[in-house]
Design an enzyme around this catalytic site. Structure first.
Site, PDB file in Angstrom:
ATOM      1  N   ASN A  81       0.874  -1.172   0.000  1.00  0.00           N
ATOM      2  CA  ASN A  81       0.000   0.000   0.000  1.00  0.00           C
ATOM      3  C   ASN A  81       0.910   1.220   0.000  1.00  0.00           C
ATOM      4  OD1 ASN A  81      -1.808   2.062   0.472  1.00  0.00           O
ATOM      5  ND2 ASN A  81      -2.261   1.487   2.598  1.00  0.00           N
ATOM      6  N   LYS A  86       0.175   4.366  -0.385  1.00  0.00           N
ATOM      7  CA  LYS A  86      -0.393   5.613   0.165  1.00  0.00           C
ATOM      8  C   LYS A  86      -0.068   6.777  -0.794  1.00  0.00           C
ATOM      9  CE  LYS A  86      -0.045   3.477   4.645  1.00  0.00           C
ATOM     10  NZ  LYS A  86      -0.043   3.635   6.082  1.00  0.00           N
ATOM     11  N   HIS A  94      -9.718   1.973   4.629  1.00  0.00           N
ATOM     12  CA  HIS A  94      -8.431   2.055   5.336  1.00  0.00           C
ATOM     13  C   HIS A  94      -8.585   3.054   6.485  1.00  0.00           C
ATOM     14  CE1 HIS A  94      -4.266   3.019   6.242  1.00  0.00           C
ATOM     15  NE2 HIS A  94      -3.945   1.866   5.667  1.00  0.00           N
ATOM     16  N   GLU A 150      -6.824   5.348   7.532  1.00  0.00           N
ATOM     17  CA  GLU A 150      -6.522   6.750   7.184  1.00  0.00           C
ATOM     18  C   GLU A 150      -7.706   7.391   6.469  1.00  0.00           C
ATOM     19  OE1 GLU A 150      -2.756   5.985   5.266  1.00  0.00           O
ATOM     20  OE2 GLU A 150      -1.943   5.398   7.217  1.00  0.00           O
ATOM     21  N   GLU A 191      -6.128  -4.459  10.309  1.00  0.00           N
ATOM     22  CA  GLU A 191      -5.036  -3.521  10.566  1.00  0.00           C
ATOM     23  C   GLU A 191      -5.305  -2.778  11.867  1.00  0.00           C
ATOM     24  OE1 GLU A 191      -2.740  -2.368   6.795  1.00  0.00           O
ATOM     25  OE2 GLU A 191      -4.505  -1.111   6.850  1.00  0.00           O
ATOM     26  N   GLY A 208       2.059   2.154  10.829  1.00  0.00           N
ATOM     27  CA  GLY A 208       3.065   3.214  10.742  1.00  0.00           C
ATOM     28  C   GLY A 208       3.788   3.514  12.051  1.00  0.00           C
ATOM     29  N   SER A 266       2.840  -2.293  10.336  1.00  0.00           N
ATOM     30  CA  SER A 266       4.274  -2.444  10.619  1.00  0.00           C
ATOM     31  C   SER A 266       4.830  -3.819  10.241  1.00  0.00           C
ATOM     32  CB  SER A 266       4.567  -2.120  12.083  1.00  0.00           C
ATOM     33  OG  SER A 266       4.275  -0.759  12.349  1.00  0.00           O
TER      34      SER A 266
END
Ligand code: PGA
Length: 255
Positions: free
Chosen positions: A10, A12, A95, A97, A167, A173, A212
């Site tokens: 991914n 991003k 996601h 985010e 996730e 991250g 991660s």
């Protein structure tokens, strides 16, 4: 997309179209013959060139988001049909985010999932609990709520066409990957929820872990019974670390 062990990068908001092609020129020869399903979710502007670069390889290109409506006056948005025509085969949906930075709601995510299926895009539904929810022992409740709202209206015969990505927000991250046992426990719960909607067919739905993932922890995660793939952010930006993850999980069982 078939059902071997799947590793999805991914990207991003990273890599221009030119950088995407350069990455694929390195990845394609080195990933050749891999038993792993190698997929990359790229920014909209790279989909067409990345799909063209990956055309004669087994690497699958997808999108990171999609507009839930089929078309119309939605300035700045991109529809599923556009993604499909550009060469995307799958799309990440919900996601964290998107949920947290852009306010995507459960209702929108459900609509996106339905739309993706109509457009022949494989939806990768992303779910996961926050640190507060985990500490309050609400992980299972949160995951069930997210699954319920996205999947409650999905006709059972469509369940073979979706992927789930677990996730946990505290792992994305942060460098704090869930340990394999914690991840497996969440995946087993997700599988149990999926069985409630789809019965035995739930066994066929790939459940990916993300948060991660690195070359050092990929193999241990991949050994877990209900982990059928990995969703990799930061470590997918560098071809050698992405390949190293792929090599770590090669030979993983099929489901
Ligand atoms: P990360 O991101 O691997 O950098 O933690 C994962 C993701 O957001 O999909």
């Amino acid at each position: 997309m078939d059902y071997g062990f799947t590793v999805i990068g991914n990207w991003k908001m990273h890599k221009t179209a030119r950088e995407a092609v350069a990455f694929l020129e390195t990845l394609i020869p080195q990933g050749k013959g891999s038993l792993v399903n190698i997929c990359i979710a790229v920014p909209y502007t790279s989909i067409a060139v990345a799909a063209a670069a990956a055309k004669n390889s087994s690497i699958v290109i997808g999108a990171e988001n999609m507009q839930e409506e089929g078309g119309g006056a939605f300035t700045g948005e991109v529809s599923g049909v556009m993604l499909r025509e550009a060469g995307a085969s799958f799309v990440l949906l919900g996601h964290s985010e998107r949920r947290n930075l852009f306010g995507e709601t459960e209702a929108q995510i459900e609509k996106k999932l339905q739309r993706a299926l109509v457009c022949d895009l494989t939806p990768i539904l992303c779910i996961g609990e926050s640190l507060e929810e985990r500490e309050a022992e609400e992980t299972e409740k949160t995951l069930r709520k997210q699954l319920d709202s996205a999947l409650r209206n999905l006709p059972p015969e469509m369940c073979g066409k979706i992927f789930i990505a677990y996730e946990p927000l505290w792992a994305i991250g942060t460098g704090l990957c869930a340990d394999a046992e914690t991840a497996q426990r969440a995946h087993a719960w997700i599988r149990k929820c999926l069985e409630r909607y789809f019965g035995k067919e739930a066994a066929l739905i790939p459940i990916l872990y993300g948060g991660s993932v690195k070359p050092e922890n990929a193999a241990q995660l991949a050994l877990q019974q209900d982990i059928n793939g990995l969703l990799v952010g930061g470590a997918s930006l560098d071809a050698s670390s992405f390949l190293s993850i792929i090599n770590q999980v090669s030979g993983k069982k099929k489901i």
